[in-house]
Write a protein that holds these residues in place. Structure first.
Motif, PDB file in Angstrom:
ATOM      1  N   SER A  37      10.289   1.935  -8.274  1.00  0.00           N
ATOM      2  CA  SER A  37       9.795   1.027  -7.234  1.00  0.00           C
ATOM      3  C   SER A  37      10.862   0.799  -6.170  1.00  0.00           C
ATOM      4  CB  SER A  37       9.382  -0.323  -7.841  1.00  0.00           C
ATOM      5  OG  SER A  37       8.270  -0.194  -8.690  1.00  0.00           O
ATOM      6  N   VAL A  38      12.095   0.613  -6.632  1.00  0.00           N
ATOM      7  CA  VAL A  38      13.218   0.411  -5.709  1.00  0.00           C
ATOM      8  C   VAL A  38      13.358   1.609  -4.784  1.00  0.00           C
ATOM      9  CG1 VAL A  38      15.750   0.325  -5.595  1.00  0.00           C
ATOM     10  CG2 VAL A  38      14.510  -1.195  -7.161  1.00  0.00           C
ATOM     11  N   GLU A  39      13.309   2.807  -5.348  1.00  0.00           N
ATOM     12  CA  GLU A  39      13.488   4.029  -4.556  1.00  0.00           C
ATOM     13  C   GLU A  39      12.371   4.177  -3.527  1.00  0.00           C
ATOM     14  OE1 GLU A  39      16.041   6.455  -3.370  1.00  0.00           O
ATOM     15  OE2 GLU A  39      16.475   5.223  -5.116  1.00  0.00           O
ATOM     16  N   TRP A  40      11.136   3.927  -3.923  1.00  0.00           N
ATOM     17  CA  TRP A  40      10.012   4.009  -2.989  1.00  0.00           C
ATOM     18  C   TRP A  40      10.197   3.035  -1.833  1.00  0.00           C
ATOM     19  CZ3 TRP A  40       5.512   3.897  -7.120  1.00  0.00           C
ATOM     20  CH2 TRP A  40       5.390   5.176  -7.695  1.00  0.00           C
ATOM     21  N   ARG A  41      10.577   1.813  -2.143  1.00  0.00           N
ATOM     22  CA  ARG A  41      10.715   0.800  -1.097  1.00  0.00           C
ATOM     23  C   ARG A  41      11.866   1.126  -0.154  1.00  0.00           C
ATOM     24  NH1 ARG A  41       8.770  -4.792  -3.864  1.00  0.00           N
ATOM     25  NH2 ARG A  41       7.764  -3.896  -5.688  1.00  0.00           N
ATOM     26  N   ARG A  42      12.978   1.583  -0.718  1.00  0.00           N
ATOM     27  CA  ARG A  42      14.110   1.970   0.136  1.00  0.00           C
ATOM     28  C   ARG A  42      13.704   3.066   1.122  1.00  0.00           C
ATOM     29  NH1 ARG A  42      18.627   2.663  -4.575  1.00  0.00           N
ATOM     30  NH2 ARG A  42      19.453   0.525  -4.647  1.00  0.00           N
ATOM     31  N   LYS A  43      12.937   4.004   0.639  1.00  0.00           N
ATOM     32  CA  LYS A  43      12.571   5.180   1.432  1.00  0.00           C
ATOM     33  C   LYS A  43      11.465   4.890   2.442  1.00  0.00           C
ATOM     34  CE  LYS A  43      10.602   9.825   0.777  1.00  0.00           C
ATOM     35  NZ  LYS A  43      10.089  10.791  -0.228  1.00  0.00           N
ATOM     36  N   LEU A  44      10.500   4.062   2.060  1.00  0.00           N
ATOM     37  CA  LEU A  44       9.257   3.962   2.831  1.00  0.00           C
ATOM     38  C   LEU A  44       9.165   2.764   3.768  1.00  0.00           C
ATOM     39  CD1 LEU A  44       6.827   4.915  -0.085  1.00  0.00           C
ATOM     40  CD2 LEU A  44       7.511   6.384   1.818  1.00  0.00           C
ATOM     41  N   LEU A  45       9.887   1.689   3.489  1.00  0.00           N
ATOM     42  CA  LEU A  45       9.697   0.474   4.280  1.00  0.00           C
ATOM     43  C   LEU A  45      10.507   0.506   5.568  1.00  0.00           C
ATOM     44  CD1 LEU A  45       9.690  -2.293   1.508  1.00  0.00           C
ATOM     45  CD2 LEU A  45       7.746  -1.172   2.605  1.00  0.00           C
TER      46      LEU A  45
ATOM     47  N   ASP B  15       0.812  -1.216   0.000  1.00  0.00           N
ATOM     48  CA  ASP B  15       0.000   0.000   0.000  1.00  0.00           C
ATOM     49  C   ASP B  15       0.848   1.269   0.000  1.00  0.00           C
ATOM     50  OD1 ASP B  15      -2.903   0.592  -0.035  1.00  0.00           O
ATOM     51  OD2 ASP B  15      -2.386   1.830   1.702  1.00  0.00           O
ATOM     52  N   CYS B  16       2.025   1.245   0.630  1.00  0.00           N
ATOM     53  CA  CYS B  16       2.853   2.459   0.630  1.00  0.00           C
ATOM     54  C   CYS B  16       3.265   2.815  -0.797  1.00  0.00           C
ATOM     55  CB  CYS B  16       4.072   2.283   1.538  1.00  0.00           C
ATOM     56  SG  CYS B  16       5.325   1.128   0.965  1.00  0.00           S
ATOM     57  N   GLN B  17       3.487   1.800  -1.625  1.00  0.00           N
ATOM     58  CA  GLN B  17       3.844   2.063  -3.013  1.00  0.00           C
ATOM     59  C   GLN B  17       2.629   2.483  -3.842  1.00  0.00           C
ATOM     60  OE1 GLN B  17       6.819  -0.931  -4.610  1.00  0.00           O
ATOM     61  NE2 GLN B  17       6.119  -1.944  -2.737  1.00  0.00           N
ATOM     62  N   VAL B  18       1.502   1.868  -3.557  1.00  0.00           N
ATOM     63  CA  VAL B  18       0.274   2.236  -4.264  1.00  0.00           C
ATOM     64  C   VAL B  18      -0.079   3.689  -3.966  1.00  0.00           C
ATOM     65  CG1 VAL B  18      -2.198   1.761  -4.515  1.00  0.00           C
ATOM     66  CG2 VAL B  18      -0.573  -0.141  -4.361  1.00  0.00           C
ATOM     67  N   ARG B  19       0.137   4.125  -2.723  1.00  0.00           N
ATOM     68  CA  ARG B  19      -0.129   5.521  -2.365  1.00  0.00           C
ATOM     69  C   ARG B  19       0.810   6.468  -3.110  1.00  0.00           C
ATOM     70  NH1 ARG B  19      -0.324   3.160   2.935  1.00  0.00           N
ATOM     71  NH2 ARG B  19       1.616   4.229   3.542  1.00  0.00           N
ATOM     72  N   GLN B  20       2.061   6.057  -3.279  1.00  0.00           N
ATOM     73  CA  GLN B  20       2.998   6.876  -4.053  1.00  0.00           C
ATOM     74  C   GLN B  20       2.594   6.930  -5.522  1.00  0.00           C
ATOM     75  OE1 GLN B  20       4.585   8.391  -1.219  1.00  0.00           O
ATOM     76  NE2 GLN B  20       6.056   8.612  -2.871  1.00  0.00           N
ATOM     77  N   PHE B  21       2.140   5.807  -6.034  1.00  0.00           N
ATOM     78  CA  PHE B  21       1.648   5.752  -7.410  1.00  0.00           C
ATOM     79  C   PHE B  21       0.451   6.679  -7.586  1.00  0.00           C
ATOM     80  CE2 PHE B  21      -1.362   3.482 -10.351  1.00  0.00           C
ATOM     81  CZ  PHE B  21      -0.725   3.835 -11.537  1.00  0.00           C
ATOM     82  N   ALA B  22      -0.423   6.715  -6.579  1.00  0.00           N
ATOM     83  CA  ALA B  22      -1.593   7.598  -6.629  1.00  0.00           C
ATOM     84  C   ALA B  22      -1.156   9.059  -6.718  1.00  0.00           C
ATOM     85  CB  ALA B  22      -2.465   7.373  -5.398  1.00  0.00           C
ATOM     86  N   LYS B  23      -0.159   9.435  -5.919  1.00  0.00           N
ATOM     87  CA  LYS B  23       0.350  10.811  -5.972  1.00  0.00           C
ATOM     88  C   LYS B  23       0.925  11.121  -7.348  1.00  0.00           C
ATOM     89  CE  LYS B  23       1.606  11.057  -1.049  1.00  0.00           C
ATOM     90  NZ  LYS B  23       2.744  11.152  -0.088  1.00  0.00           N
ATOM     91  N   LEU B  24       1.650  10.154  -7.897  1.00  0.00           N
ATOM     92  CA  LEU B  24       2.261  10.323  -9.211  1.00  0.00           C
ATOM     93  C   LEU B  24       1.211  10.556 -10.288  1.00  0.00           C
ATOM     94  CD1 LEU B  24       5.222  10.133 -10.354  1.00  0.00           C
ATOM     95  CD2 LEU B  24       4.655   7.779 -10.973  1.00  0.00           C
ATOM     96  N   ARG B  25       0.100   9.832 -10.189  1.00  0.00           N
ATOM     97  CA  ARG B  25      -0.964   9.919 -11.187  1.00  0.00           C
ATOM     98  C   ARG B  25      -1.970  11.035 -10.886  1.00  0.00           C
ATOM     99  NH1 ARG B  25      -2.503   5.699 -14.743  1.00  0.00           N
ATOM    100  NH2 ARG B  25      -0.580   4.826 -15.620  1.00  0.00           N
ATOM    101  N   GLY B  26      -1.909  11.596  -9.682  1.00  0.00           N
ATOM    102  CA  GLY B  26      -2.874  12.620  -9.305  1.00  0.00           C
ATOM    103  C   GLY B  26      -4.257  12.063  -9.067  1.00  0.00           C
ATOM    104  N   ILE B  27      -4.305  10.836  -8.518  1.00  0.00           N
ATOM    105  CA  ILE B  27      -5.584  10.187  -8.218  1.00  0.00           C
ATOM    106  C   ILE B  27      -5.617   9.844  -6.735  1.00  0.00           C
ATOM    107  CG2 ILE B  27      -5.852   9.273 -10.555  1.00  0.00           C
ATOM    108  CD1 ILE B  27      -4.796   6.590  -9.566  1.00  0.00           C
ATOM    109  N   THR B  28      -6.763   9.378  -6.256  1.00  0.00           N
ATOM    110  CA  THR B  28      -6.864   9.011  -4.849  1.00  0.00           C
ATOM    111  C   THR B  28      -6.218   7.650  -4.616  1.00  0.00           C
ATOM    112  OG1 THR B  28      -8.982   7.850  -5.058  1.00  0.00           O
ATOM    113  CG2 THR B  28      -9.056  10.252  -4.696  1.00  0.00           C
TER     114      THR B  28
ATOM    115  N   ASN C 212      11.998  -7.147  -2.865  1.00  0.00           N
ATOM    116  CA  ASN C 212      12.321  -5.860  -2.262  1.00  0.00           C
ATOM    117  C   ASN C 212      13.785  -5.532  -2.513  1.00  0.00           C
ATOM    118  OD1 ASN C 212      10.076  -4.605  -1.055  1.00  0.00           O
ATOM    119  ND2 ASN C 212      10.065  -6.100   0.603  1.00  0.00           N
ATOM    120  N   PRO C 213      14.164  -4.278  -2.479  1.00  0.00           N
ATOM    121  CA  PRO C 213      15.577  -3.924  -2.595  1.00  0.00           C
ATOM    122  C   PRO C 213      16.379  -4.507  -1.436  1.00  0.00           C
ATOM    123  CG  PRO C 213      14.168  -1.996  -2.913  1.00  0.00           C
ATOM    124  CD  PRO C 213      13.298  -3.085  -2.393  1.00  0.00           C
ATOM    125  N   VAL C 214      17.673  -4.581  -1.615  1.00  0.00           N
ATOM    126  CA  VAL C 214      18.533  -5.206  -0.615  1.00  0.00           C
ATOM    127  C   VAL C 214      18.459  -4.483   0.731  1.00  0.00           C
ATOM    128  CG1 VAL C 214      20.939  -5.704  -0.017  1.00  0.00           C
ATOM    129  CG2 VAL C 214      20.099  -6.193  -2.325  1.00  0.00           C
TER     130      VAL C 214
END
Length: 215
Positions: free
Chosen positions: A87-95, A34-47, A126-128
């Protein structure tokens, strides 16, 4: 229940998936997606709700068109134009696995047994960096000197490249290795095609029993 597809006769190494295999935590499993899906939502400008539906619908359609096979989140986002590198960057930052997970003494005891007999390596989508933090949170990082992650090959399982990289690191033949994970399509199907053994587990409770089945 644990499903054993094949155990190599001359087993020398075990390739473990991490998430929902070496721990069972529904809240963390959900947050990783979900943390990645939320980032994707921001990227697309959707909920976030709209993004969740897009991802769920795509995964459902993929399964319908591929005989029920599952697709990883990384490959799902890739289909929506999100590069694996993003995806790698989001996971590194958010998890932050330590927010959800804690040391598992029973798992440590099981890994001690397995480590006496086999080489161990983790192959994860997931990233290393967050993968290493996950292993540290549950107390078994020392048993896994190497992790093949999403940022190793920039390919998401079930791509063959992460498994081939694991074999290269292990310096073992495929037929002497065993893949262990919680999803057949993602973690086990390709290793079996390569000639490895394969076991599908339903969470960490079944990992505790692994040595009883492979020794």
């Amino acid at each position: 229940m644990m499903k054993i597809y094949k155990i190599p006769q001359n087993l020398k190494a075990i390739i473990f998936d991490i998430d929902s295999t070496l721990y069972t935590n529904d809240a963390y499993a959900f947050e990783q997606v979900d943390c990645q899906v939320r980032q994707f939502a921001k990227l697309r400008g959707i909920t976030a709700s709209q993004a969740r539906k897009m991802v769920a619908d795509y995964r459902q359609k993929f399964a319908e068109e591929h005989g029920g096979s599952k697709i990883s989140l990384g490959n799902t986002l890739l289909a929506f134009g999100v590069p694996i590198e993003q995806s790698v960057e989001w996971r590194r930052k958010l998890l932050e696995p330590s927010d959800f997970l804690s040391v598992d003494k029973k798992l440590i005891d099981e890994m001690k047994i397995l480590n006496q007999h086999f080489k161990l390596i983790a192959v994860t989508n997931n990233p290393v960096f967050p993968a290493r933090k996950t292993l540290q949170a549950i107390g078994i990082s020392d048993f896994f000197p190497k992790i093949v992650g999403l940022d190793t090959c920039f390919k998401s399982k079930p791509a063959v490249e992460p498994f081939m990289e694991a074999l290269k690191i292990l310096c073992e033949k495929a037929e002497d290795c065993l893949a262990v994970g919680d999803r057949y399509d993602i973690d086990i199907a390709v290793p079996l095609e390569l000639g490895m053994g394969g076991i599908v587990l339903n969470g960490v409770e079944e990992v505790y029993q692994l040595s009883q089945n492979v020794l």
